[in-house]
Design a protein around this motif. Structure first.
Motif, PDB file in Angstrom:
ATOM      1  N   LEU A  72       0.804  -1.220   0.000  1.00 38.81           N
ATOM      2  CA  LEU A  72       0.000   0.000   0.000  1.00 38.81           C
ATOM      3  C   LEU A  72       0.842   1.278   0.000  1.00 38.81           C
ATOM      4  CD1 LEU A  72      -2.800   1.208  -0.043  1.00 38.81           C
ATOM      5  CD2 LEU A  72      -2.953   0.828   2.425  1.00 38.81           C
ATOM      6  N   PRO A  73       1.964   1.339   0.721  1.00 37.03           N
ATOM      7  CA  PRO A  73       2.769   2.564   0.667  1.00 37.03           C
ATOM      8  C   PRO A  73       3.189   2.968  -0.749  1.00 37.03           C
ATOM      9  CG  PRO A  73       3.441   1.258   2.543  1.00 37.03           C
ATOM     10  CD  PRO A  73       2.469   0.412   1.740  1.00 37.03           C
ATOM     11  N   ILE A  74       3.414   2.013  -1.615  1.00 39.02           N
ATOM     12  CA  ILE A  74       3.794   2.317  -2.999  1.00 39.02           C
ATOM     13  C   ILE A  74       2.728   3.179  -3.646  1.00 39.02           C
ATOM     14  CG2 ILE A  74       4.145   1.314  -5.305  1.00 39.02           C
ATOM     15  CD1 ILE A  74       5.306  -1.189  -3.822  1.00 39.02           C
ATOM     16  N   ARG A  75       1.471   2.800  -3.478  1.00 37.61           N
ATOM     17  CA  ARG A  75       0.365   3.543  -4.081  1.00 37.61           C
ATOM     18  C   ARG A  75       0.100   4.843  -3.340  1.00 37.61           C
ATOM     19  NH1 ARG A  75      -3.394  -0.772  -2.947  1.00 37.61           N
ATOM     20  NH2 ARG A  75      -1.605  -1.927  -2.233  1.00 37.61           N
ATOM     21  N   LEU A  76       0.144   4.810  -2.025  1.00 38.93           N
ATOM     22  CA  LEU A  76      -0.189   5.997  -1.235  1.00 38.93           C
ATOM     23  C   LEU A  76       0.797   7.141  -1.456  1.00 38.93           C
ATOM     24  CD1 LEU A  76      -1.252   4.398   2.164  1.00 38.93           C
ATOM     25  CD2 LEU A  76      -2.737   5.325   0.368  1.00 38.93           C
ATOM     26  N   LYS A  77       2.070   6.826  -1.590  1.00 41.60           N
ATOM     27  CA  LYS A  77       3.079   7.868  -1.786  1.00 41.60           C
ATOM     28  C   LYS A  77       2.820   8.681  -3.046  1.00 41.60           C
ATOM     29  CE  LYS A  77       6.778   5.104   0.130  1.00 41.60           C
ATOM     30  NZ  LYS A  77       8.061   4.487  -0.185  1.00 41.60           N
ATOM     31  N   ARG A  78       2.282   8.060  -4.061  1.00 38.99           N
ATOM     32  CA  ARG A  78       2.119   8.712  -5.365  1.00 38.99           C
ATOM     33  C   ARG A  78       0.688   9.179  -5.632  1.00 38.99           C
ATOM     34  NH1 ARG A  78       3.700  11.199  -9.545  1.00 38.99           N
ATOM     35  NH2 ARG A  78       3.652  10.215 -11.589  1.00 38.99           N
ATOM     36  N   ALA A  79      -0.283   8.654  -4.897  1.00 37.97           N
ATOM     37  CA  ALA A  79      -1.687   9.006  -5.135  1.00 37.97           C
ATOM     38  C   ALA A  79      -1.955  10.464  -4.767  1.00 37.97           C
ATOM     39  CB  ALA A  79      -2.594   8.099  -4.306  1.00 37.97           C
ATOM     40  N   ASP A  80      -2.802  11.108  -5.567  1.00 37.01           N
ATOM     41  CA  ASP A  80      -3.275  12.435  -5.168  1.00 37.01           C
ATOM     42  C   ASP A  80      -4.674  12.346  -4.554  1.00 37.01           C
ATOM     43  OD1 ASP A  80      -5.082  12.333  -7.349  1.00 37.01           O
ATOM     44  OD2 ASP A  80      -3.764  13.509  -8.619  1.00 37.01           O
ATOM     45  N   THR A  81      -5.331  11.206  -4.751  1.00 32.18           N
ATOM     46  CA  THR A  81      -6.644  10.957  -4.167  1.00 32.18           C
ATOM     47  C   THR A  81      -6.656   9.533  -3.620  1.00 32.18           C
ATOM     48  OG1 THR A  81      -7.635  12.410  -5.826  1.00 32.18           O
ATOM     49  CG2 THR A  81      -9.136  10.966  -4.598  1.00 32.18           C
ATOM     50  N   VAL A  82      -7.092   9.391  -2.379  1.00 25.74           N
ATOM     51  CA  VAL A  82      -7.200   8.079  -1.742  1.00 25.74           C
ATOM     52  C   VAL A  82      -8.639   7.901  -1.282  1.00 25.74           C
ATOM     53  CG1 VAL A  82      -6.453   6.606   0.170  1.00 25.74           C
ATOM     54  CG2 VAL A  82      -4.798   8.125  -0.964  1.00 25.74           C
ATOM     55  N   VAL A  83      -9.252   6.805  -1.698  1.00 28.07           N
ATOM     56  CA  VAL A  83     -10.599   6.470  -1.267  1.00 28.07           C
ATOM     57  C   VAL A  83     -10.496   5.198  -0.446  1.00 28.07           C
ATOM     58  CG1 VAL A  83     -12.933   5.831  -1.990  1.00 28.07           C
ATOM     59  CG2 VAL A  83     -11.628   7.523  -3.319  1.00 28.07           C
ATOM     60  N   PHE A  84     -10.824   5.305   0.836  1.00 32.45           N
ATOM     61  CA  PHE A  84     -10.814   4.146   1.732  1.00 32.45           C
ATOM     62  C   PHE A  84     -12.258   3.799   2.056  1.00 32.45           C
ATOM     63  CE2 PHE A  84      -9.908   2.605   6.314  1.00 32.45           C
ATOM     64  CZ  PHE A  84     -10.016   1.284   5.926  1.00 32.45           C
ATOM     65  N   LEU A  85     -12.719   2.673   1.528  1.00 33.95           N
ATOM     66  CA  LEU A  85     -14.074   2.200   1.762  1.00 33.95           C
ATOM     67  C   LEU A  85     -14.071   1.345   3.023  1.00 33.95           C
ATOM     68  CD1 LEU A  85     -14.858   1.318  -1.939  1.00 33.95           C
ATOM     69  CD2 LEU A  85     -15.610   3.338  -0.660  1.00 33.95           C
ATOM     70  N   ASP A  86     -14.414   1.960   4.126  1.00 35.74           N
ATOM     71  CA  ASP A  86     -14.398   1.324   5.442  1.00 35.74           C
ATOM     72  C   ASP A  86     -15.834   1.025   5.868  1.00 35.74           C
ATOM     73  OD1 ASP A  86     -13.572   0.349   7.875  1.00 35.74           O
ATOM     74  OD2 ASP A  86     -13.192   2.318   8.756  1.00 35.74           O
ATOM     75  N   LEU A  87     -16.450   0.105   5.161  1.00 38.94           N
ATOM     76  CA  LEU A  87     -17.860  -0.217   5.370  1.00 38.94           C
ATOM     77  C   LEU A  87     -18.027  -1.352   6.379  1.00 38.94           C
ATOM     78  CD1 LEU A  87     -17.830   1.413   2.708  1.00 38.94           C
ATOM     79  CD2 LEU A  87     -19.713   0.015   1.958  1.00 38.94           C
ATOM     80  N   PRO A  88     -19.198  -1.432   7.012  1.00 47.44           N
ATOM     81  CA  PRO A  88     -19.469  -2.514   7.963  1.00 47.44           C
ATOM     82  C   PRO A  88     -19.374  -3.892   7.296  1.00 47.44           C
ATOM     83  CG  PRO A  88     -21.143  -0.800   8.146  1.00 47.44           C
ATOM     84  CD  PRO A  88     -20.316  -0.481   6.927  1.00 47.44           C
TER      85      PRO A  88
END
Length: 170
Positions: A72-88
């Motif tokens: 995940l750090p590979i993607r997060l470092k370069r992303a300008d938008t992060v969508v975290f779907l933290d659903l039940p």
């Protein structure tokens, strides 16, 4: 909004949201499940998987959906938008059941993503918010401080976020 990382539990809607956002910005979506597993559910070598993601995020524009906390750090470092779907868990399990009925356990249209519902997967989904979500939140806090981070906790909030993000593109 040119480099979008979509993260979440199985059944949370990563593929659906990712496809819509990819259409909005005019790029293909990369489904990490389709990259990581072959058609017999054999896993890609972890080093090769990480190197492939480094190549993917080097592009100017991309949408990548998948969890895979180890990379995940590979993607997060370069992303300008992060969508975290933290659903039940129940919402995600319902999403998985609907997907299973729709695709009959086979390939999802042309995405290359296949259903593989096992007891271990169901337990993973059930415990995701307790076991995995805190780790994901920590990684987001560490590696995505520069990004527009959207944490979504319901289907209704996901629809609202999509409307907002689509408006931001225009």
């Amino acid at each position: 909004m040119r480099r979008i990382a979509i993260i979440g539990c199985g059944g949370s809607g990563k593929t659906t949201i990712g496809r819509q956002l990819a259409d909005q910005i005019g790029v293909p979506i990369t489904h990490l499940d389709a990259v990581y597993y072959d058609d017999r559910w054999n896993r890609m070598d972890p080093d090769k998987f990480a190197a492939l993601q480094e190549e993917l995020v080097a592009a100017d524009t991309w949408v990548i959906d998948g969890n895979y906390a180890s990379t995940l750090p590979i993607r997060l470092k370069r992303a300008d938008t992060v969508v975290f779907l933290d659903l039940p868990a129940m919402t995600c399990l319902w999403g998985i059941a609907q997907r299973g009925w729709k695709y009959r356990g086979g390939q999802h249209d042309s995405s290359g993503v296949y259903d593989r519902i096992t007891w271990g997967f169901i337990k993973y989904v059930w415990g995701y918010r307790r076991d995995m979500a805190p780790r994901v939140r920590s990684l987001i806090a560490e590696y995505a401080q520069h990004a527009d981070v959207r944490i979504v906790t319901s289907r209704r909030a996901a629809r609202k976020m999509l409307t907002e993000l689509k408006a931001a593109v225009h």
